[in-house]
Design an enzyme around this catalytic site. Structure first.
Site, PDB file in Angstrom:
ATOM      1  N   HIS A 166       0.585  -1.272  -0.217  1.00  0.00           N
ATOM      2  CA  HIS A 166      -0.107   0.047   0.304  1.00  0.00           C
ATOM      3  C   HIS A 166       0.956   1.227  -0.147  1.00  0.00           C
ATOM      4  O   HIS A 166       0.984   2.082  -0.929  1.00  0.00           O
ATOM      5  CB  HIS A 166      -1.071  -0.209   1.191  1.00  0.00           C
ATOM      6  N   GLU A 167       1.869   1.132   1.213  1.00  0.00           N
ATOM      7  CA  GLU A 167       2.862   2.187   0.816  1.00  0.00           C
ATOM      8  C   GLU A 167       3.864   3.012  -0.209  1.00  0.00           C
ATOM      9  O   GLU A 167       3.143   4.288  -0.781  1.00  0.00           O
ATOM     10  CB  GLU A 167       2.755   2.928   1.998  1.00  0.00           C
ATOM     11  N   CYS A 173      -8.746  -3.881  -3.170  1.00  0.00           N
ATOM     12  CA  CYS A 173      -7.752  -3.476  -4.149  1.00  0.00           C
ATOM     13  C   CYS A 173      -7.034  -2.858  -2.492  1.00  0.00           C
ATOM     14  O   CYS A 173      -7.695  -2.610  -1.870  1.00  0.00           O
ATOM     15  CB  CYS A 173      -8.103  -2.188  -4.454  1.00  0.00           C
TER      16      CYS A 173
HETATM   17 ZN   LIG Z   1      -3.034   5.203   1.940  1.00  0.00          ZN
HETATM   18 ZN   LIG Z   2      -7.481  -0.489  -6.816  1.00  0.00          ZN
END
Ligand SMILES: [Zn+2]
Ligand SMILES: [Zn+2]
Length: 176
Positions: free
Chosen positions: A128-129, A144
């Site tokens: 994510h990051e 997602c």
């Molecule tokens: Zn974020």
């Molecule tokens: Zn997405």
């Protein structure tokens, strides 16, 4: 070149080695483990007993020896915050990102240890990051990895994969 993983303060080496392996599969990029940085006392907030992630990101970005790497991901085993939020799982800027392990362990919530779940959560937060460092914003798709997670329930539900839309904008990013 590639993604550079570093420990911020003391972090179990096994966690970093596992993440290196998992990230390599997730991004299909070279992932390297580098020399870490000491515990960031300058970022510590005594009142909150937490570290200000923005200050650590800044320090990571300014280090000359990291300049050759495309992206730098710091791992810290202490709780992180930014002003106005009780805590953050991580934070990202254009080139650097940091994630905290503290709230990814079941034990933090007085639940029994679950190593495979912990491993999955670490990967999810790291992807994510890093996704942010590659220019992706938050995604509205609950499944997602770029969905904003406010709690571990969100983190566990979304998992570490990009949706089709995010995946295609990720591959369109020109290398920096
Ligand atoms: Zn974020
Ligand atoms: Zn997405």
């Amino acid at each position: 070149m590639g993604i550079f993983l570093i420990a911020v303060g003391e972090v179990e080496i096994k966690v970093i080695e596992t993440l290196k392996y998992d990230l390599n599969r997730a991004f299909e990029k070279q992932v390297l483990v580098g020399k870490g940085i000491p515990r960031p006392d300058y970022a510590f907030n005594k009142k909150r007993n937490q570290y200000l992630s923005t200050a650590i990101l800044k320090a990571m970005t300014e280090r000359k020896e990291y300049a050759i790497y495309e992206k730098i991901l710091g791992i810290i085993d202490d709780d992180l915050y930014v002003p106005k939020l009780n805590f953050v799982f991580g934070e990202a800027s254009r080139r650097a990102a940091i994630i905290s392990l503290t709230r990814l362990r079941n034990e933090f919530y007085k639940l029994p240890e679950d190593k495979s779940l912990f491993r999955k959560r670490v990967l999810t937060e790291a992807v994510h990051e890093l996704g942010h460092t590659y220019g992706l914003g938050h995604c509205r798709n609950l499944r997602c990895v770029m969905f904003f997670s406010n709690s571990l329930i969100d983190t566990d539900m979304k998992g570490s994969n990009f949706c089709q839309k995010c995946k295609s904008s990720l591959t369109l990013q020109p290398p920096r």
